[in-house]
Design an enzyme around this catalytic site. Sequence first.
Site, short mmCIF file in Angstrom:
data_model
loop_
_atom_site.label_atom_id
_atom_site.label_comp_id
_atom_site.label_asym_id
_atom_site.label_seq_id
_atom_site.Cartn_x
_atom_site.Cartn_y
_atom_site.Cartn_z
N SER A 47 -41.81 45.33 -33.16
CA SER A 47 -40.83 45.37 -34.24
C SER A 47 -40.58 43.98 -34.81
O SER A 47 -40.44 43.82 -36.02
CB SER A 47 -39.52 46.00 -33.76
OG SER A 47 -38.94 45.25 -32.72
N ASN A 48 -40.55 42.95 -33.97
CA ASN A 48 -40.26 41.62 -34.51
C ASN A 48 -41.42 41.10 -35.34
O ASN A 48 -41.21 40.42 -36.34
CB ASN A 48 -39.82 40.65 -33.41
CG ASN A 48 -40.95 40.13 -32.57
OD1 ASN A 48 -41.54 39.11 -32.90
ND2 ASN A 48 -41.27 40.80 -31.49
N SER A 73 -43.60 37.56 -28.83
CA SER A 73 -44.39 37.73 -27.61
C SER A 73 -45.84 37.31 -27.76
O SER A 73 -46.59 37.36 -26.79
CB SER A 73 -44.35 39.20 -27.17
OG SER A 73 -43.03 39.60 -26.97
N HIS A 105 -39.37 51.45 -27.82
CA HIS A 105 -39.82 50.10 -27.49
C HIS A 105 -39.72 49.91 -25.98
O HIS A 105 -38.71 50.27 -25.37
CB HIS A 105 -38.95 49.07 -28.22
CG HIS A 105 -39.46 47.67 -28.13
ND1 HIS A 105 -39.33 46.91 -27.00
CD2 HIS A 105 -40.13 46.90 -29.02
CE1 HIS A 105 -39.87 45.72 -27.20
NE2 HIS A 105 -40.37 45.71 -28.42
N CYS A 136 -31.95 35.65 -26.87
CA CYS A 136 -33.22 35.02 -27.22
C CYS A 136 -33.25 34.79 -28.73
O CYS A 136 -33.18 35.74 -29.51
CB CYS A 136 -34.38 35.92 -26.80
SG CYS A 136 -35.97 35.31 -27.34
N GLU A 154 -39.09 47.45 -24.02
CA GLU A 154 -37.93 46.70 -23.53
C GLU A 154 -36.68 47.58 -23.51
O GLU A 154 -35.90 47.55 -22.55
CB GLU A 154 -37.69 45.48 -24.43
CG GLU A 154 -36.49 44.67 -24.00
CD GLU A 154 -36.19 43.51 -24.94
OE1 GLU A 154 -35.06 43.00 -24.86
OE2 GLU A 154 -37.07 43.12 -25.74
N THR A 173 -34.16 41.93 -27.28
CA THR A 173 -34.31 40.49 -27.50
C THR A 173 -35.24 40.15 -28.64
O THR A 173 -35.17 39.06 -29.19
CB THR A 173 -34.82 39.78 -26.23
OG1 THR A 173 -36.09 40.32 -25.88
CG2 THR A 173 -33.84 39.91 -25.09
#
Length: 190
Positions: free
Chosen positions: A102-103, A146, A2, A73, A4, A43
Amino acid sequence: GHPEVVGTMGQLPEGSVTLIETEEDARTYEPADPDSLAWITQTTLSVDDTAAIVRILTARFPDILAPHKDDICYATTNRQEAVKAVGASVDAMIVVGAPNSSNSQRLREVAERVGCSHAVLIQRAADIDWGEFSGIGSLGITAGASAPEVLVEEVIDAFAERFEIKVEVVTTASEDIAFMLPRQLRDAAE
């Protein structure tokens, strides 16, 4: 992989950060100095997603430092809670987000877990397979942390062009946390 995580790990010297992705990783992790540890999370993972791993780490390393609450977050956790609140009561759920997010994937999985029989992840309205939505009476729409609001509105507008719709906003949490820019950026902006 990822972005991030890769970016965060790349800010520190090689070997000073260990990526722990599973509960098994947390159980078997052997730090060089168990008395000098801190944990952070991606996050876009929810508190639920990381709770078991954090429990294992804090049980094994009682002095491990955690992030300050105001550094976390909660967008992902809040969105998952909203999906839990409506997922079982809708005929289908659309998650707007990137397929490598992933989220966004977790939101789709949460919808299925709470009983939504048809949950899909799309990037934008052009990705809607209209055949999948014929005959539904209610639809939930959410978005990854996002995903821009304009893409959610685009999906709502696409449904409004084809069906008579009534939009009901479900709020399970109010997000009022503001994050400060790093000092270097604040100084540059002045």
